[in-house]
Design a protein around this motif. Structure first.
Motif, PDB file in Angstrom:
ATOM      1  N   PRO A   1       0.395   6.549  -8.265  1.00  8.50           N
ATOM      2  CA  PRO A   1       1.594   6.059  -8.932  1.00  8.50           C
ATOM      3  C   PRO A   1       2.735   5.900  -7.935  1.00  8.50           C
ATOM      4  CG  PRO A   1       1.256   8.384  -9.410  1.00  8.50           C
ATOM      5  CD  PRO A   1       0.063   7.939  -8.656  1.00  8.50           C
ATOM      6  N   GLU A   2       3.611   4.993  -8.238  1.00  7.65           N
ATOM      7  CA  GLU A   2       4.800   4.826  -7.407  1.00  7.65           C
ATOM      8  C   GLU A   2       5.625   6.101  -7.470  1.00  7.65           C
ATOM      9  OE1 GLU A   2       7.226   1.429  -5.677  1.00  7.65           O
ATOM     10  OE2 GLU A   2       6.133   1.053  -7.519  1.00  7.65           O
TER      11      GLU A   2
ATOM     12  N   ILE B   1       0.870  -1.176   0.000  1.00  2.00           N
ATOM     13  CA  ILE B   1       0.000   0.000   0.000  1.00  2.00           C
ATOM     14  C   ILE B   1       0.902   1.218   0.000  1.00  2.00           C
ATOM     15  CG2 ILE B   1      -1.699   1.310   1.306  1.00  2.00           C
ATOM     16  CD1 ILE B   1      -2.776  -1.422   2.301  1.00  2.00           C
ATOM     17  N   ARG B   2       0.656   2.102  -0.928  1.00  2.00           N
ATOM     18  CA  ARG B   2       1.553   3.248  -1.101  1.00  2.00           C
ATOM     19  C   ARG B   2       1.101   4.440  -0.287  1.00  2.00           C
ATOM     20  NH1 ARG B   2       2.034   2.578  -7.462  1.00  2.00           N
ATOM     21  NH2 ARG B   2       3.292   0.690  -7.401  1.00  2.00           N
ATOM     22  N   GLU B   3       1.991   5.346  -0.180  1.00  2.00           N
ATOM     23  CA  GLU B   3       1.688   6.595   0.504  1.00  2.00           C
ATOM     24  C   GLU B   3       0.531   7.278  -0.214  1.00  2.00           C
ATOM     25  OE1 GLU B   3       5.211   8.670   1.546  1.00  2.00           O
ATOM     26  OE2 GLU B   3       4.112  10.550   1.820  1.00  2.00           O
TER      27      GLU B   3
ATOM     28  N   ILE C   1       8.861   8.732  -7.074  1.00  2.00           N
ATOM     29  CA  ILE C   1      10.280   8.965  -7.296  1.00  2.00           C
ATOM     30  C   ILE C   1      10.985   7.782  -7.970  1.00  2.00           C
ATOM     31  CG2 ILE C   1      12.270  10.219  -6.348  1.00  2.00           C
ATOM     32  CD1 ILE C   1      10.452  10.556  -3.789  1.00  2.00           C
ATOM     33  N   GLU C   2      11.863   7.084  -7.239  1.00  2.00           N
ATOM     34  CA  GLU C   2      12.793   6.180  -7.903  1.00  2.00           C
ATOM     35  C   GLU C   2      12.145   5.053  -8.712  1.00  2.00           C
ATOM     36  OE1 GLU C   2      13.690   6.210  -3.679  1.00  2.00           O
ATOM     37  OE2 GLU C   2      11.689   6.071  -4.585  1.00  2.00           O
ATOM     38  N   VAL C   3      11.139   4.407  -8.103  1.00  2.00           N
ATOM     39  CA  VAL C   3      10.585   3.231  -8.792  1.00  2.00           C
ATOM     40  C   VAL C   3       9.654   3.647  -9.944  1.00  2.00           C
ATOM     41  CG1 VAL C   3       9.543   0.976  -8.425  1.00  2.00           C
ATOM     42  CG2 VAL C   3      10.664   2.168  -6.531  1.00  2.00           C
ATOM     43  N   LYS C   4       9.744   2.947 -11.050  1.00  2.00           N
ATOM     44  CA  LYS C   4       8.939   3.289 -12.242  1.00  2.00           C
ATOM     45  C   LYS C   4       7.490   2.870 -12.062  1.00  2.00           C
ATOM     46  CE  LYS C   4      11.758   0.693 -14.228  1.00  2.00           C
ATOM     47  NZ  LYS C   4      12.537   0.579 -12.991  1.00  2.00           N
ATOM     48  N   SER C   5       6.652   3.378 -12.913  1.00  2.00           N
ATOM     49  CA  SER C   5       5.220   3.112 -12.786  1.00  2.00           C
ATOM     50  C   SER C   5       4.821   1.832 -13.484  1.00  2.00           C
ATOM     51  CB  SER C   5       4.420   4.286 -13.350  1.00  2.00           C
ATOM     52  OG  SER C   5       4.818   4.514 -14.673  1.00  2.00           O
ATOM     53  N   TYR C   6       4.544   0.823 -12.655  1.00  2.00           N
ATOM     54  CA  TYR C   6       4.045  -0.423 -13.240  1.00  2.00           C
ATOM     55  C   TYR C   6       2.602  -0.660 -12.815  1.00  2.00           C
ATOM     56  CZ  TYR C   6       5.170  -2.330  -8.635  1.00  2.00           C
ATOM     57  OH  TYR C   6       5.250  -2.549  -7.297  1.00  2.00           O
ATOM     58  N   GLU C   7       2.061   0.289 -12.102  1.00  2.00           N
ATOM     59  CA  GLU C   7       0.718   0.080 -11.565  1.00  2.00           C
ATOM     60  C   GLU C   7      -0.346   0.211 -12.647  1.00  2.00           C
ATOM     61  OE1 GLU C   7       1.950   4.117 -11.506  1.00  2.00           O
ATOM     62  OE2 GLU C   7       2.742   2.431 -10.360  1.00  2.00           O
ATOM     63  N   ARG C   8      -1.452  -0.445 -12.300  1.00  2.00           N
ATOM     64  CA  ARG C   8      -2.495  -0.543 -13.304  1.00  2.00           C
ATOM     65  C   ARG C   8      -3.361   0.706 -13.376  1.00  2.00           C
ATOM     66  NH1 ARG C   8      -3.729  -6.246 -10.761  1.00  2.00           N
ATOM     67  NH2 ARG C   8      -2.800  -5.025  -9.118  1.00  2.00           N
ATOM     68  N   THR C   9      -3.767   1.208 -12.280  1.00  2.00           N
ATOM     69  CA  THR C   9      -4.603   2.405 -12.325  1.00  2.00           C
ATOM     70  C   THR C   9      -3.944   3.506 -11.497  1.00  2.00           C
ATOM     71  OG1 THR C   9      -5.798   1.695 -10.390  1.00  2.00           O
ATOM     72  CG2 THR C   9      -6.760   1.116 -12.538  1.00  2.00           C
ATOM     73  N   GLY C  10      -4.487   4.648 -11.609  1.00  2.00           N
ATOM     74  CA  GLY C  10      -3.965   5.760 -10.821  1.00  2.00           C
ATOM     75  C   GLY C  10      -4.746   7.002 -11.148  1.00  2.00           C
ATOM     76  N   SER C  11      -5.341   7.607 -10.149  1.00  2.00           N
ATOM     77  CA  SER C  11      -6.131   8.796 -10.439  1.00  2.00           C
ATOM     78  C   SER C  11      -5.227  10.017 -10.405  1.00  2.00           C
ATOM     79  CB  SER C  11      -7.267   8.933  -9.436  1.00  2.00           C
ATOM     80  OG  SER C  11      -6.752   9.427  -8.224  1.00  2.00           O
ATOM     81  N   ILE C  12      -5.546  10.952 -11.264  1.00  2.00           N
ATOM     82  CA  ILE C  12      -4.793  12.203 -11.317  1.00  2.00           C
ATOM     83  C   ILE C  12      -4.880  12.912  -9.966  1.00  2.00           C
ATOM     84  CG2 ILE C  12      -4.613  14.454 -12.448  1.00  2.00           C
ATOM     85  CD1 ILE C  12      -3.908  12.147 -14.295  1.00  2.00           C
ATOM     86  N   LYS C  13      -6.092  12.905  -9.446  1.00  2.00           N
ATOM     87  CA  LYS C  13      -6.324  13.583  -8.182  1.00  2.00           C
ATOM     88  C   LYS C  13      -5.440  13.011  -7.066  1.00  2.00           C
ATOM     89  CE  LYS C  13     -10.162  14.812  -5.224  1.00  2.00           C
ATOM     90  NZ  LYS C  13     -11.431  14.318  -4.713  1.00  2.00           N
TER      91      LYS C  13
END
Ligand SMILES: Nc1ncnc2c1ncn2[C@@H]1O[C@H](COP(=O)(O)OP(=O)(O)OP(=O)(O)O)[C@@H](O)[C@H]1O
Ligand SMILES: [Mg+2]
Lengths: 255, 391
Positions: free
Chosen positions: A227-228, A28-30, A230-242
């Motif tokens: 999204p993940e 679970i991300r910040e 800084i360092e780690v690239k974005s491999y996540e499936r969804t992500g809201s702009i907000k």
């Protein structure tokens, strides 16, 4: 920020063992707002207790802010609970013989914050949940919804980055429950990570990510809502702009 | 969690259940109160005895002749010679011959003790005559059968009448009353007022013994009492050639002995009373264990909010210490009150010692801490999740 790696919680009940958590891997991300749902007895609370450092897994690793929790001693765990985590319980869990203000002050006391500053922060937290006028009341003099707000103020007062709520609306009527949820949403928008347990789909839908647990296993995960960083690239499936925006700017708002 | 907060909480929970708090403290209250009462009374007793001895003069030295294994006795002339030879050390002397007699006047009679002395005795022992006169040199020289009586005898034998010039019978022989002593102890039986003084030369007949067994001597300087005693001892040794045949004691030595005795009696009594403190400590431990169980959930909540082991520990320890020290304070107040009450009833001097009060207080705090430790540790060790689930 929160990472469970193949975590088990097994209770030995005489001959048979109860696998309350049966191999969970979860990140679970910040600034995420995640709802954990599942039937009664599926292991939601157990999972949250492990995340909240109240309980330790039988097996597996748990990293909180990059630190291996299984290697920490009781006092370090207590420190984590006091500074990084805020709990909201279904049963509010206010201490009956302390006033509303004293209850909210508690986490700050254990952090060693001086009295004057403590009262200031506690009053501010109570103002935030709109209940500062009751600060001298005893918990028993408040309604359920009011008590839950006090417990939210108490969870917030130390400005923890993660707020854990186990069925926060469970004992409230639907309108009060909605208010509490909206409040949690606004906290999330301010940058807090929120993990919420519920068995009510209507409540879960307010979260940006839904994790379904059954028999101690994750059976469904809607995926990361931010999204993940800084360092780690974005491999996540969804992500809201907000959510991403909040992640980027929100912390300053509460800091 | 800071001390102030824990203390406030402890006071709060004491107030919330007063009856329970009182019962918890009862053992400590009884323990502390009895220690205070005993110490106060023993202290008073030893002060009483000391001042009684002091009134006899701390510069008084007593010489007892046991005469064991030898027929040699110590004569009045030898003692007088000793005093004359050592004017820097010795001031006055008086023989002391004691006898039990029945004193009769008319139809009244009392059993009392007669003390045969010389003309210095009143001065040496601060004996004051309120009517008539004390024994004089001429009385002892002529073995006159005269006597000076205490106020007890004056009232018992003569009622309200004036005894001076009257004759009384001591064991059948006729004595003329020449003086009455000043009242010092409410004219009670067996008190300092119950005494008859006669010339020592006359008393030897009443005592049925020609030799004098006891002499009082006064030292010139109380600070040199040791040296003075050495001089007397040397003389005695030269006379008797046997250390066991006589004994030289001083009042100040006796005061020391009495103080040592009362102190050791007090120690024993306080030790017994201390058992009740231990019982009180167990009471505290018991109630703290109940309170830890009752507050399991609270402990869980506190731990979930970041309380460390030591925070929980401190909270319960301070609570235990507060309970027992509150008991200690109540015990001290009750103890001092009861000591004065008992002192008034038993007509004893009461002297509470502030040392004892301070010790009683710190002991009660310590008891709370010691007996509170186990429950506090139990609370501190609780697993947060188990504690939270408890109901
Ligand atoms: N201390 C324990 N000893 C034995 N079994 C336990 C213990 N705690 C939990 N369990 C078991 O673990 C399983 C998961 O419990 P958990 O409390 O996590 O369920 P839950 O998903 O939170 O349920 P609910 O929605 O009713 O709160 C249950 O089967 C429960 O019986
Ligand atoms: Mg649950």
């Amino acid at each position: 920020m929160i990472r469970l790696e193949d975590v088990y919680k097994i209770y030995q009940m005489g001959e048979n063992e109860v696998r309350a958590i049966d191999g969970i891997t979860l990140e679970i991300r910040e600034n995420e707002m995640a709802a954990i749902i599942g039937q009664s007895g599926s292991g939601k609370s157990t999972c949250m207790n492990i995340i909240g450092c109240l309980d330790v897994p039988t097996q597996g690793k748990y990293f909180l802010n990059g630190q291996d929790v299984s290697l920490m001693n009781d006092d370090e765990l207590a420190d984590f609970r006091g500074k990084t985590l805020g709990f909201i319980f279904q049963q509010y869990n206010l201490i009956p013989k302390l006033s509303v203000l004293e209850n909210v002050e508690l986490p700050l006391i254990y952090q060693g914050i001086p009295e004057k500053e403590r009262i200031e922060l506690a009053v501010r937290a109570l103002e935030k949940v709109g209940i500062a006028d009751k600060k001298l009341n005893m918990p028993s003099q408040l309604s359920g919804g009011q008590q839950q707000r006090v417990s939210i103020a108490r969870a917030l007062v130390g400005n923890p980055s993660i707020i854990l709520a186990d069925e926060p609306t469970g004992a409230l009527d639907s309108r009060t429950g909605r208010e509490v949820l909206e409040f949690l949403q606004s906290l999330n928008e301010e940058g807090n990570t929120i993990i919420l347990i519920t068995h009510d789909m209507g409540v879960a839908e307010k979260a940006k990510r839904i994790i379904r647990i059954s028999d101690g296993k994750i059976v469904e995960d809607s995926g990361h809502s931010v999204p993940e960083q800084i360092e780690v690239k974005s491999y996540e499936r969804t992500g809201s702009i907000k959510g991403a925006a909040a992640a980027a700017f929100g912390r300053e708002g509460t800091a | 969690m800071n001390f102030k907060q824990s203390f406030r909480l402890a006071i709060k929970s004491l107030k919330a259940s007063k009856m329970r708090a009182f019962l918890t403290m009862l053992g400590i209250i009884i323990g502390v109160a009895s220690v205070i009462i005993l110490v106060s009374l023993m202290n008073g007793l030893s002060q009483d005895m000391t001042s009684r001895f002091e009134s006899m003069g701390t510069n008084t030295i007593t010489v007892n002749v046991m005469g064991r294994g030898t027929n040699r006795t110590l004569s009045v002339d030898e003692v007088e010679q000793l005093v004359e030879d050592n004017p820097k050390y010795l001031d006055q002397y008086s023989p002391k011959v004691s006898a039990s007699v029945t004193a009769k006047y008319d139809v009244n009679s009392v059993d009392t003790s007669v003390i045969g002395v010389n003309e210095y005795y009143d001065d040496m022992q601060s004996v004051v005559v309120s009517e008539g006169r004390f024994i004089q040199y001429i009385d002892t020289l002529r073995r006159l059968k005269i006597c000076v009586i205490g106020t007890y005898e004056a009232t018992e034998l003569f009622g309200g009448a004036d005894p001076i010039g009257e004759t009384i019978k001591l064991n059948g022989s006729t004595y003329t009353v020449v003086g009455v002593l000043e009242e010092t102890a409410d004219s009670e039986e067996s008190s300092a007022d119950d005494v008859i003084y006669v010339p020592y030369t006359a008393a030897t007949r009443l005592a049925n013994s020609a030799s004098i067994g006891t002499y009082y001597l006064t030292a010139v300087d109380t600070d040199r009492i040791e040296e003075t005693m050495t001089i007397i001892e040397n003389m005695m040794y030269s006379v008797f050639d046997d250390e066991d045949a006589y004994r030289v004691t001083s009042m100040s030595e006796m005061i020391d002995t009495v103080n040592e005795m009362t102190a050791s009696i007090a120690m024993v009594l306080v030790g017994i009373a201390g058992i009740s403190l231990v019982v009180g400590g167990i009471g505290i431990m018991n109630i703290m264990l109940v309170s830890v169980t009752e507050r399991t959930r609270e402990i869980g909540i506190r731990k979930s909010l970041g309380a460390k082991k030591k925070d929980i520990m401190r909270q319960f320890l301070i609570e235990a210490a507060t309970t027992s020290s509150a008991g200690g304070v109540i015990g001290i107040v009750l103890g001092i009150g009861a000591a004065y009450g008992a002192g008034a009833v038993m007509d004893m001097t009461v002297a509470p010692s502030w040392n004892a009060v301070a010790i009683a207080f710190s002991v009660s705090v310590a008891i709370g801490m010691i007996f509170g430790y186990f429950p506090a540790n139990k609370a501190a060790k609780m697993n947060p999740i188990d504690a939270l689930r408890y109901d």
